[in-house]
Scaffold this motif. Structure first.
Motif, PDB file in Angstrom:
ATOM      1  N   GLY A  10      -4.563   0.665   5.883  1.00 12.41           N
ATOM      2  CA  GLY A  10      -5.448   0.695   7.054  1.00 12.41           C
ATOM      3  C   GLY A  10      -5.838  -0.694   7.536  1.00 12.41           C
ATOM      4  N   LEU A  41       1.009   4.062  -2.986  1.00  9.85           N
ATOM      5  CA  LEU A  41       0.812   5.504  -2.780  1.00  9.85           C
ATOM      6  C   LEU A  41       1.978   6.298  -3.354  1.00  9.85           C
ATOM      7  CD1 LEU A  41      -0.689   5.973   0.800  1.00  9.85           C
ATOM      8  CD2 LEU A  41      -1.784   6.390  -1.408  1.00  9.85           C
ATOM      9  N   ARG A  53      -5.083   4.883  -5.291  1.00 12.35           N
ATOM     10  CA  ARG A  53      -4.896   5.517  -3.981  1.00 12.35           C
ATOM     11  C   ARG A  53      -5.882   4.989  -2.941  1.00 12.35           C
ATOM     12  NH1 ARG A  53      -3.705  11.351  -6.613  1.00 12.35           N
ATOM     13  NH2 ARG A  53      -1.450  11.067  -6.845  1.00 12.35           N
ATOM     14  N   ALA A  75      -4.894   2.908   0.411  1.00 15.16           N
ATOM     15  CA  ALA A  75      -5.353   3.293   1.755  1.00 15.16           C
ATOM     16  C   ALA A  75      -6.032   2.107   2.453  1.00 15.16           C
ATOM     17  CB  ALA A  75      -6.317   4.479   1.665  1.00 15.16           C
ATOM     18  N   GLY A 111       0.821  -1.214   0.000  1.00 15.30           N
ATOM     19  CA  GLY A 111       0.000   0.000   0.000  1.00 15.30           C
ATOM     20  C   GLY A 111       0.852   1.260   0.000  1.00 15.30           C
TER      21      GLY A 111
END
Length: 179
Positions: A69, A23, A61, A65, A19
């Motif tokens: 998360g 990003l 994106r 996330a 992740g």
């Protein structure tokens, strides 16, 4: 259990690092995913709400996330079943978009993508185990079945009590009436 405290962070690591990488390099990942995304939206775009972004960079994106998360939540043991489910939901399209080895002609590249595809399939197996892991507690389905049985038994007891009470009241009323 110590096994969960070790296994969950190990399973989550690939998602958190992936992740972060996505990003940092969203445009590159978007370019690679664009053919898959276009094909997917061509097939199901009419049932996907307008509010769902179609821009590949935005989708990358959002996916990044989710991976970060949910990966951190899984690693920390916070809502691990939900986190594993979110990661699984993220892994499937990522795998299909990035590792569709069956479309590749070059044997060397095809083999590399096949390895990555099956690595992701293996990780999906670990996520499925994490999704179903109740940490020794009864599942929601088990609790619902037993709650329904308990309600049934309680209703049955109340019915018997009401029947006894009604018979008792009927006997009293019968005795109270003049003959």
């Amino acid at each position: 259990m110590i096994l969960r405290r070790v296994a969950r962070p190990l399973l989550a690591t690939i998602f958190v690092t992936g992740g972060i990488n996505a990003l940092r390099q969203a445009e590159g990942h978007a370019k690679a995913a664009e053919p898959f995304l276009n094909s997917a939206f061509d097939k199901v775009g009419d049932v996907v709400p307008e509010q769902v972004p179609r821009d590949p960079v935005t989708i990358i994106r959002i996916d990044a996330a989710v991976k970060i998360g949910a990966g951190l939540a899984l690693a920390a043991g916070k809502a691990p079943r939900l986190a594993a489910g979110l990661l699984l939901g993220s892994l499937v399209p990522t795998t299909l978009a990035a590792h569709s080895f069956w479309t590749i002609k070059d044997p060397g590249e095809r083999q590399q993508q096949q390895i990555q595809f099956f690595k992701n399939a293996s990780v999906a197996g670990g996520l499925l185990l994490a999704v179903s892991d109740t940490a020794g507690k009864p599942s929601a389905a088990w609790r619902a079945r037993h709650a329904a049985k308990d309600v049934g038994h309680t209703a049955e007891k109340l019915g018997r009590k009401a029947e006894k009470r009604a018979k008792k009241l009927a006997r009293r009323a019968e005795k109270a009436l003049p003959h």
